[in-house]
Every structure is written in structure tokens, then in C-alpha cells.
Motif scaffolding. Structure first.
Motif, PDB file in Angstrom:
ATOM      1  N   ALA A 192       0.841  -1.195   0.000  1.00 27.01           N
ATOM      2  CA  ALA A 192       0.000   0.000   0.000  1.00 27.01           C
ATOM      3  C   ALA A 192       0.877   1.246   0.000  1.00 27.01           C
ATOM      4  O   ALA A 192       1.866   1.324   0.716  1.00 27.01           O
ATOM      5  N   GLY A 193       0.513   2.214  -0.830  1.00 26.40           N
ATOM      6  CA  GLY A 193       1.220   3.480  -0.844  1.00 26.40           C
ATOM      7  C   GLY A 193       2.361   3.526  -1.834  1.00 26.40           C
ATOM      8  O   GLY A 193       2.737   2.529  -2.446  1.00 26.40           O
ATOM      9  N   HIS A 194       2.934   4.717  -1.981  1.00 31.53           N
ATOM     10  CA  HIS A 194       3.992   4.953  -2.957  1.00 31.53           C
ATOM     11  C   HIS A 194       5.301   4.277  -2.564  1.00 31.53           C
ATOM     12  O   HIS A 194       5.967   3.663  -3.407  1.00 31.53           O
TER      13      HIS A 194
ATOM     14  N   HIS B 259       7.104   3.401 -14.376  1.00 30.60           N
ATOM     15  CA  HIS B 259       6.781   3.385 -12.946  1.00 30.60           C
ATOM     16  C   HIS B 259       6.159   4.739 -12.608  1.00 30.60           C
ATOM     17  O   HIS B 259       6.847   5.741 -12.475  1.00 30.60           O
ATOM     18  N   LEU B 260       4.836   4.754 -12.473  1.00 22.47           N
ATOM     19  CA  LEU B 260       4.129   5.987 -12.154  1.00 22.47           C
ATOM     20  C   LEU B 260       4.321   6.361 -10.693  1.00 22.47           C
ATOM     21  O   LEU B 260       4.492   5.492  -9.831  1.00 22.47           O
ATOM     22  N   TYR B 261       4.294   7.648 -10.418  1.00 24.34           N
ATOM     23  CA  TYR B 261       4.342   8.163  -9.046  1.00 24.34           C
ATOM     24  C   TYR B 261       5.453   7.501  -8.237  1.00 24.34           C
ATOM     25  O   TYR B 261       5.214   6.835  -7.230  1.00 24.34           O
ATOM     26  N   PHE B 262       6.659   7.702  -8.713  1.00 23.69           N
ATOM     27  CA  PHE B 262       7.841   7.095  -8.095  1.00 23.69           C
ATOM     28  C   PHE B 262       8.041   7.588  -6.671  1.00 23.69           C
ATOM     29  O   PHE B 262       8.594   6.872  -5.832  1.00 23.69           O
ATOM     30  N   LEU B 263       7.603   8.817  -6.387  1.00 19.85           N
ATOM     31  CA  LEU B 263       7.679   9.398  -5.044  1.00 19.85           C
ATOM     32  C   LEU B 263       6.281   9.690  -4.523  1.00 19.85           C
ATOM     33  O   LEU B 263       5.303   9.641  -5.274  1.00 19.85           O
TER      34      LEU B 263
ATOM     35  N   LYS C  63      11.531  17.593  -1.363  1.00 14.31           N
ATOM     36  CA  LYS C  63      10.911  16.679  -0.402  1.00 14.31           C
ATOM     37  C   LYS C  63       9.710  17.301   0.309  1.00 14.31           C
ATOM     38  O   LYS C  63       8.914  16.583   0.921  1.00 14.31           O
ATOM     39  N   ASN C  64       9.579  18.619   0.226  1.00 15.51           N
ATOM     40  CA  ASN C  64       8.438  19.294   0.840  1.00 15.51           C
ATOM     41  C   ASN C  64       7.297  19.537  -0.138  1.00 15.51           C
ATOM     42  O   ASN C  64       6.260  20.088   0.243  1.00 15.51           O
ATOM     43  N   ARG C  65       7.482  19.176  -1.399  1.00 15.21           N
ATOM     44  CA  ARG C  65       6.427  19.325  -2.401  1.00 15.21           C
ATOM     45  C   ARG C  65       5.781  17.968  -2.666  1.00 15.21           C
ATOM     46  O   ARG C  65       6.421  17.042  -3.166  1.00 15.21           O
ATOM     47  N   LYS C  66       4.523  17.820  -2.319  1.00 12.46           N
ATOM     48  CA  LYS C  66       3.820  16.556  -2.513  1.00 12.46           C
ATOM     49  C   LYS C  66       2.930  16.554  -3.744  1.00 12.46           C
ATOM     50  O   LYS C  66       2.405  15.501  -4.122  1.00 12.46           O
ATOM     51  N   ASN C  67       2.734  17.710  -4.388  1.00 10.26           N
ATOM     52  CA  ASN C  67       1.845  17.764  -5.554  1.00 10.26           C
ATOM     53  C   ASN C  67       2.619  17.663  -6.867  1.00 10.26           C
ATOM     54  O   ASN C  67       2.163  18.137  -7.907  1.00 10.26           O
ATOM     55  N   VAL C  68       3.787  17.041  -6.824  1.00  7.86           N
ATOM     56  CA  VAL C  68       4.583  16.794  -8.025  1.00  7.86           C
ATOM     57  C   VAL C  68       4.583  15.292  -8.291  1.00  7.86           C
ATOM     58  O   VAL C  68       5.043  14.504  -7.460  1.00  7.86           O
ATOM     59  N   GLY C  69       4.062  14.896  -9.439  1.00  5.74           N
ATOM     60  CA  GLY C  69       4.064  13.493  -9.821  1.00  5.74           C
ATOM     61  C   GLY C  69       5.277  13.170 -10.669  1.00  5.74           C
ATOM     62  O   GLY C  69       5.440  13.718 -11.765  1.00  5.74           O
ATOM     63  N   TYR C  70       6.152  12.305 -10.150  1.00 11.06           N
ATOM     64  CA  TYR C  70       7.355  11.885 -10.885  1.00 11.06           C
ATOM     65  C   TYR C  70       7.099  10.503 -11.477  1.00 11.06           C
ATOM     66  O   TYR C  70       6.821   9.551 -10.740  1.00 11.06           O
TER      67      TYR C  70
END
Length: 560
Positions: free
Chosen positions: A111-113, A423-427, A490-497
Motif C-alpha cells: 500500500a502506498g507509494h 513506474h508511475l508516481y515514483f515518489l 521533499k516538501n512538495r507533494k503535488n509533483v508526480g514523478y
């Protein structure tokens, strides 16, 4: 006629009567005798090793050290040579006692990234060693389902099946259990596998995501054949003192049999578990113990151990090398100093690779080998097993066969039909949709040589970002370390890598950009080259413009 190393040596009838011929004949025979003696010695060694592994007593017993014992008719020289060969790792690998091409089932709760990223390393280590078809069963949340389904679909590994099961449908089965473990409710999901997995699935290997295999998983699967008629669970003894209750003052663990068992690696005989009423039995055990314990500290492991304490005949103890536990305060060193052939490494600590262990560098290097291993190399067919090609792989193979290798554009045409692993949403990724349908995502693609642009882009654009990164497996790990060390990223959560793994000699710029575009979660996107920095405030400005457009307000010419 004499035989020397499998070849016939014919001597003339006249020549065979000469002294020289008799000397030659004697030398050949002596050589053959020595060869046969060596072959017999090797056969005895192999028999001894098979008696120590495949021939274990079926009553469970202590597997850990007996696996390397010698039989009663083994001579002193054989024992000495066995130890010497074991130390030098020169013996041939033992063939697993399972049917050729037998399908092996593996289950994981993911579960989770972060767990989705970790499980890829586990899968790589299994695929690297395997010689059998595999079926992975993943109990996932929505995030892990999206990531792993996309990854396996694009990975296209032959003779690998993947099934997903919704963890949300199972939460009610375990949500009533108070749990202090960092894994949360997902740490209890393994208790529900008899219900979650298909009813016709008879047995499965259950693994934590922080596992690394150093051998063929078929060897572990073969141990099911050593279970007695009553045994239903295979586990390795816990290598810490947790269940002994002596780690600190007033430490009161859940009840366990001796040192207890670790549930990072489990052999579950599902058919037998269903037959004995496993679901009701573990529930009754948990309810009884929670009256005094109030909550679990080690999630499912506490309940498994309390159940085994009441029903010890149901457990089959596995050798310690099937789950070498590298958490703090373990005695795993005792296992790998007594056994030279370790099978499974388990990073069962919240600190993972930063665990305190004087041999941790050796184990970390093993882990890093698979972490950065090129996953494209694992797309190999299994020798001697029927092909289990999907319709997509058949279509691609047909398209490849239609290409003309003499065509000057052959390399370009071949690249066009290449399927890249994604690999979507690596972080970690978090996005809350705006309520007015004016939100816009910055979309870009990049490779390793543009990594330094990411911090500046994040400073200039506060809205959601979708980035596709064209990288190798090793470069993806470099990016991970870079992002985790950056205060900005690391403080930005709205970036999809989204990692698009390198394959071939060309840069598929449109493919990579389209991956970023497809995974933008807003009604509007702003496409830009990664070399361009948006002006400060552009995100809010574009949203204002979008709002004006969708409300049909005319903007006067020349007005910004």
C-alpha cells in the motif's frame, strides 16, 4: 578397447602385446579408477546434502542447523570435504524438488507509494533467480494498484501473472484490532489471505515488501512437500529477544512459542487453513489476548504467534536462512555464521538500510545490486517451459517480425514498437482537486542531465506538476537520493514523478512527454520544456485566464 573420459581408445591387437602398450593400458585404467572414485565421492556428497535439506524429518523440528549435517555412513573425509566445499561455495546448486514448470504463487500486501517502490526490488530479486512461472498476488490500496498494474503491464515479463485484490474490501476484517505497529492496518492484512485469495488456490508464499532473495524461490516452494498432514504454516524463528520479554523493564509481549516466529516470510497452506476454520480461530485468539494486551505491537505477527502458542502442531519451522532478519537487537549473526548459504534477507526495521549490524555493508550491497539492476534484462523467456505470451506480446512479436532488417530506417521502426517500462508516481504524491475546475498542471519531461532544473521549477510554479523522467534503473535511484536530500523537492507533494525506463538507443521524447501528459490530474495543462522557467505567479495568472474563458468573458485586445 578402453574408455577414457567417455571416449573409446582402441589399441591395435599387435600393439597391445608390446610393453609400451601394457604401460599405456595400465595408466589409462588407473586414471579411470581415480575418475570413478572422484565421481562416487561427489555423488556421496550430493546425497548427504540432499539428506540434510530435502530429507528433513517431517515433524517440523529445528531446521536451522540440521540442514548441513552428515548421514551416519559418511566418512570423516567426506565430512571434511563437505565443510570445505560449503565454505568455498563450489558445490553445484541443488535442484528444487518441485515439478518442472510448476506455477509458484507469491502474495504481498502493498500500500502506498513507498511500498510500491520497495516491492519492485523484491520482484527483481525473485525474477533474477527464478526458473519457474510465477503468479504474484498483490493486496493493494488504490495507489499501489495504479502503480503496479501499470508497471507490470509495461514490463511484460514472460511467464509472470499478476492479480490485484482491493485492500479496502478487507479492512473491516481487521480494523477492530488496535495496532501500534508503523505498518498500520495493512500490517494486519495477512490474516485475511484465506478470504482474499481465490478459493481454489491451495498454497502461497507470503512475503513482506522489504525482502531480498539470494536464491531460486522454487527451493522455498519445495518445502511445502515436507509439511506433515497437520502442518499449515511455515515460519522462521524470530531472531530477536522480543517475545522473551527481556528487552526492557516491564516489557510484556504477546504470548509466543519460545522465541516466537517472524512473519516476513510465510508458507501458507491455504487449503488446510480453510479446512480447520482459520478465520474463526485467529479471531478468537485475537479477541482473547486483546482483553489483557489491549493492542498489538507487531501487527499480524503477534496474532500468528499467539495462535501458534495454542496450536504448536500446526507450524513447520523453516531454517533460519530463509528469513535473515536485520532489524536492531536481532541475533541474525548467529544464523549466518553457522550457515554459509543464506537464502532471504529481511530488512525488518523502520530504519531499513540504516540498521545497526556489523555486517550490514555486505547485505546492503546485495540489496543495491537488485535495486539498480536493469529490469529489462529480466524479460527473458523460461527455457523448457511452454510460453505464456499475452496477446499484446504476440502482437508486438508479429510486428517485429514484419520489419525488414535491411531497411535503412529499421532502428527507428523497431524503436516505435518498443514497450518501455513505466513506474508511475515514483515518489509520494498528494493532490487535492480545486473546486472551481480551473486548475492547471505544468507538464514536462527530462533526463538525468536536466535534474538540476527541478528545484527552480518548483520554486516558480506552486501548482501541481507532472514530470516524466527518462532514466535507467541506476539513474532512477540517483534521482531518488537527490529528491530525498533536497529541501525544496521533499516538501512538495503535488509533483508526480513518473519514471520511463531507458531502452534502445534513441530518446523517445514524445512517448515520455505523453506519459507525463496522461497522468496530469487537472482539467488543464501547461506544456513546457524543462529548460524554461515559468514566471513567478504564472500558475495563479493562468487560473484567472481559464476562469475568464470558461465564464465567456471577453478580454479586451491588448489587456493582459
Amino acid at each position: 578397447s578402453l574408455v577414457l573420459y567417455g571416449r573409446s581408445l582402441l589399441l591395435s591387437p599387435c600393439l597391445s602385446e608390446t610393453p609400451e602398450a601394457r604401460v599405456l593400458e595400465r595408466a589409462v585404467l588407473e586414471s579411470r579408477v581415480r575418475e570413478m572414485e572422484e565421481e562416487n565421492r561427489q555423488i556421496r556428497l550430493q546425497l548427504n546434502q540432499l539428506q540434510g535439506t530435502a530429507g528433513q524429518p517431517a515433524d517440523g523440528g529445528n531446521y536451522g542447523n540440521a540442514a548441513w549435517g552428515a548421514s551416519a555412513d559418511t566418512g570423516p573425509d567426506d565430512v571434511e570435504n563437505t565443510a570445505e566445499e560449503r565454505a568455498n561455495h563450489t558445490e553445484c546448486p541443488r535442484s528444487p524438488t518441485i515439478l518442472k514448470c510448476e506455477l509458484i504463487h507469491v502474495a504481498c500486501v502493498c500500500a502506498g507509494h513507498n511500498a510500491s517502490r520497495d516491492v519492485v526490488t523484491l520482484v527483481k530479486s525473485i525474477l533474477f533467480h527464478r526458473r519457474n512461472p510465477l503468479h504474484f498476488h498483490f493486496i493493494t490500496d488504490a495507489v499501489a494498484n495504479q502503480i503496479l498494474s501499470s508497471l507490470f503491464q509495461s514490463w511484460m515479463v514472460p511467464s509472470v501473472q499478476v492479480s490485484f485484490y482491493d485492500a479496502d474490501e478487507l479492512k473491516s476484517e481487521v480494523s477492530w484490532i488496535p495496532n501500534k505497529h508503523y505498518s498500520g492496518i495493512y500490517g494486519l492484512m495477512k490474516l485475511t489471505l484465506t478470504k482474499a485469495l481465490p478459493s481454489d488456490l491451495t498454497k502461497v508464499i507470503v512475503l513482506d515488501t522489504d525482502i531480498t532473495f539470494a536464491t531460486d524461490i522454487a527451493e522455498l516452494w519445495a518445502i511445502f512437500r515436507k509439511f506433515t498432514d497437520k502442518q499449515v504454516i511455515g515460519l522462521v524463528e524470530n531472531q530477536s529477544d522480543w517475545y522473551l520479554g527481556n528487552l526492557w523493564k516491564n516489557h510484556k509481549p504477546w504470548p509466543a512459542l519460545g522465541r516466537g516466529f517472524n512473519t516476513g516470510v510465510i508458507l501458507l497452506y491455504l487449503e488446510r487453513l480453510r479446512r480447520i476454520g482459520w478465520e474463526q480461530m485467529w479471531r478468537l485468539t485475537a479477541e482473547r489476548e486483546l482483553m489483557s494486551m489491549l493492542s498489538t505491537s507487531l501487527a499480524d505477527q503477534d496474532i500468528f504467534n499467539a495462535f501458534i502458542k495454542q496450536n504448536p502442531v500446526l507450524v513447520h519451522q523453516l531454517p533460519c536462512f530463509w528469513n535473515v532478519q536485520l532489524s536492531d537487537h536481532t541475533r541474525s549473526e548467529q544464523c549466518y555464521t553457522e550457515v554459509s548459504d543464506l537464502k532471504v534477507i529481511h530488512w525488518n526495521s523502520p530504519k531499513k538500510l540504516r540498521v545497526k549490524n556489523k555486517h550490514v555493508e555486505f547485505f546492503r550491497n546485495l540489496y543495491l545490486t537488485f535495486l539498480e539492476y536493469d529490469g529489462n534484462l529480466l524479460r527473458r523467456e523460461l527455457f523448457g517451459c511452454p510460453s505464456q505470451a499475452t496477446s499484446e506480446s504476440v502482437r508486438l512479436q508479429g510486428a517485429l517480425e514484419e520489419l525488414d532488417e535491411d531497411d535503412q530506417c529499421y532502428d527507428f521502426r523497431r524503436e516505435r514498437i518498443t514497450v518501455h517500462r513505466v513506474h508511475l508516481y515514483f515518489l509520494q504524491y498528494e493532490y487535492t482537486p480545486a473546486g472551481d475546475d480551473t486548475d492547471v498542471t505544468l507538464v514536462a519531461q527530462l533526463s538525468m542531465d536536466r535534474l538540476q532544473m527541478l528545484e527552480a521549477i518548483c520554486k516558480h510554479w506552486e501548482g501541481p506538476i507532472s514530470l516524466a523522467l527518462y532514466m535507467s534503473d541506476a539513474e532512477a535511484q540517483q534521482f531518488l537520493r537527490y529528491a530525498q536530500a533536497s529541501e525544496v523537492l521533499k516538501n512538495r507533494k503535488n509533483v508526480g514523478y513518473h519514471i520511463v525506463y531507458k531502452e534502445g538507443q534513441f530518446y523517445p521524447v514524445n512517448l515520455v512527454r505523453n506519459v507525463a501528459l496522461r497522468n496530469a490530474n487537472t482539467p488543464y495543462v501547461f506544456l513546457a520544456d524543462v529548460d524554461f522557467l515559468p514566471m513567478y505567479g504564472l500558475y495563479d495568472y493562468l487560473r484567472q485566464i481559464i476562469s475568464l474563458i470558461i465564464h465567456c468573458i471577453t478580454i479586451p485586445v491588448g489587456q493582459k
